[in-house]
Motif scaffolding. Structure first.
Motif, short mmCIF file in Angstrom:
data_model
loop_
_atom_site.label_atom_id
_atom_site.label_comp_id
_atom_site.label_asym_id
_atom_site.label_seq_id
_atom_site.Cartn_x
_atom_site.Cartn_y
_atom_site.Cartn_z
N ARG A 7 0.69 -1.15 -0.32
CA ARG A 7 0.14 -0.06 0.05
C ARG A 7 0.89 1.32 0.04
NH1 ARG A 7 -3.18 -3.23 3.42
NH2 ARG A 7 -2.14 -2.30 5.38
N ASP A 8 2.01 1.29 0.69
CA ASP A 8 3.03 2.21 0.75
C ASP A 8 3.57 2.73 -0.52
OD1 ASP A 8 2.17 2.67 3.40
OD2 ASP A 8 4.07 1.84 4.13
N SER A 9 3.88 1.46 -1.23
CA SER A 9 4.66 1.72 -2.58
C SER A 9 3.55 2.16 -3.58
CB SER A 9 5.03 0.34 -2.98
OG SER A 9 5.53 0.55 -4.49
N LEU A 10 2.14 1.68 -3.52
CA LEU A 10 1.30 2.23 -4.54
C LEU A 10 0.80 3.73 -4.10
CD1 LEU A 10 -1.36 -0.62 -4.57
CD2 LEU A 10 0.12 -0.11 -6.45
N ALA A 11 1.08 4.10 -2.82
CA ALA A 11 0.62 5.42 -2.61
C ALA A 11 1.77 6.32 -3.09
CB ALA A 11 0.34 5.59 -1.11
N ASP A 12 3.01 6.13 -2.78
CA ASP A 12 4.01 6.80 -3.38
C ASP A 12 4.18 6.80 -4.85
OD1 ASP A 12 5.03 6.82 -0.85
OD2 ASP A 12 6.38 5.10 -1.13
N GLN A 13 3.62 5.79 -5.59
CA GLN A 13 3.62 5.86 -7.13
C GLN A 13 2.35 6.94 -7.47
OE1 GLN A 13 3.27 1.95 -8.68
NE2 GLN A 13 5.03 1.06 -7.92
N ALA A 14 1.32 6.62 -6.69
CA ALA A 14 0.08 7.46 -7.32
C ALA A 14 0.67 9.26 -6.87
CB ALA A 14 -1.13 7.39 -6.20
N ALA A 15 1.40 9.26 -5.73
CA ALA A 15 1.63 10.87 -5.50
C ALA A 15 2.80 11.32 -6.73
CB ALA A 15 2.35 10.75 -4.17
N ALA A 16 3.51 10.38 -7.01
CA ALA A 16 4.49 10.87 -8.27
C ALA A 16 4.23 10.81 -9.35
CB ALA A 16 5.86 9.82 -7.76
N TRP A 17 2.76 10.47 -9.73
CA TRP A 17 2.50 10.20 -10.90
C TRP A 17 2.15 11.76 -11.84
CZ3 TRP A 17 -2.48 11.38 -13.20
CH2 TRP A 17 -2.72 10.74 -14.74
#
Length: 301
Positions: A7-17
């Motif tokens: 979940r932390d990795s997906l959140a980081d990817q979404a924030a950096a998208w």
């Protein structure tokens, strides 16, 4: 990898998208003229038959549902395709924005003006007025005469005055005068005796003896049926009854209850001719009956 790390990795990817339309475009590389020339002049036989490969695209990661809430304010404004209620959008008519639309002027039909009526001479106008006044049965106004002749009313009035003055000066047996707001021809009062004599003597027709007898029976026995009249007179009186009805002296007034035969009575014209107010003022018959009326009645039975 645990669920929490995922979940932390997906959140980081979404924030950096970053959306594709906001990503900086890479500078276009200037082609090498030497390489292009060499490629054009000496194509490789191995690559000529192969189809052109599309350029590689950078993989785009799908946005998560939470990204829509964290979208940038600039993107929210540029992305909005529908206006808020009450706010006009680009291309909306000025009338919806509060500015009245200027309506295009419609085509007007140009109708040709009617040709004016030809102006009559004084002699023609005088003759036309006299011809109309001879056939009217009631006074006709100057306006009606002007409309019929298609002439101005200001011209018709003086001509009528001239015609009236001419008849009076010439001593004709008739005259043109105003009456009831119009004009009409009348006979002169000094010739009224001759006109009355012609009308009364020429139109008066005396009733026959049979008609007088039938009228007397109706007057004294009304309402009475046709068969009763024939029985009193001793002859058929159908033709006489029709004559009296045509003259307006006798009229139908219903039917008899038992036989359904028509009943007859005298009219108002009958009273006017005799100078009576009601039929009760008719003279009694007793003084005109013979003395042996009873013997005559017994003889006829």
């Amino acid at each position: 990898m645990s669920d929490e790390d995922r979940r932390d990795s997906l959140a980081d990817q979404a924030a950096a998208w970053v959306p594709p339309w906001e990503r900086p475009r890479p500078p276009a590389a200037e082609p090498d003229t030497a390489d292009v020339t060499s490629d054009v002049t000496a194509p490789s036989p191995a690559t000529d038959d192969l189809p052109a490969q599309p350029p590689a695209q950078e993989p785009v990661s799908a946005p998560l549902p939470g990204d829509l809430d964290r979208a940038e304010p600039g993107r929210a404004e540029s992305d909005r395709s529908e206006p808020e209620p009450g706010e006009p959008f680009v291309g909306e008519s000025s009338e919806a924005a509060g500015v009245p639309r200027r309506q295009a002027a419609g085509r007007r039909r140009v109708t040709a003006a009617p040709e004016p009526a030809p102006e009559l001479s004084d002699t023609e106008l005088r003759g036309a007025l006299e011809a109309i006044l001879l056939v009217v049965d009631e006074p006709v106004s100057e306006l009606v005469l002007a409309q019929v002749l298609e002439q101005p009313a200001e011209r018709v009035g003086p001509v009528l005055d001239e015609i009236a003055a001419g008849y009076t000066a010439a001593g004709h047996g008739f005259e043109l005068r105003r009456a009831a707001g119009g004009w009409r021809l009348y006979t002169r009062p000094e010739y009224a005796t001759y006109v009355e004599r012609f009308v009364l003597d020429g139109q008066s027709v005396r009733l026959t003896q049979a008609a007088l007898e039938t009228l007397a029976v109706v007057a004294y026995k009304q309402p009475v049926t046709r068969s009763r009249i024939s029985a009193i007179r001793g002859v058929n009186c159908d033709g006489v009854i029709r004559t009296l009805v045509t003259r307006g002296l006798v009229e139908e007034c219903g039917t008899e209850t038992d036989s359904g035969a028509f009943l007859y009575r005298t009219t108002t014209l009958f009273l006017e001719k005799l100078g009576l107010n009601t039929v009760d003022e008719l003279p009694p018959l007793a003084p005109f009956l013979p003395d042996d009326v009873e013997e005559l009645a017994d003889a006829t039975r």
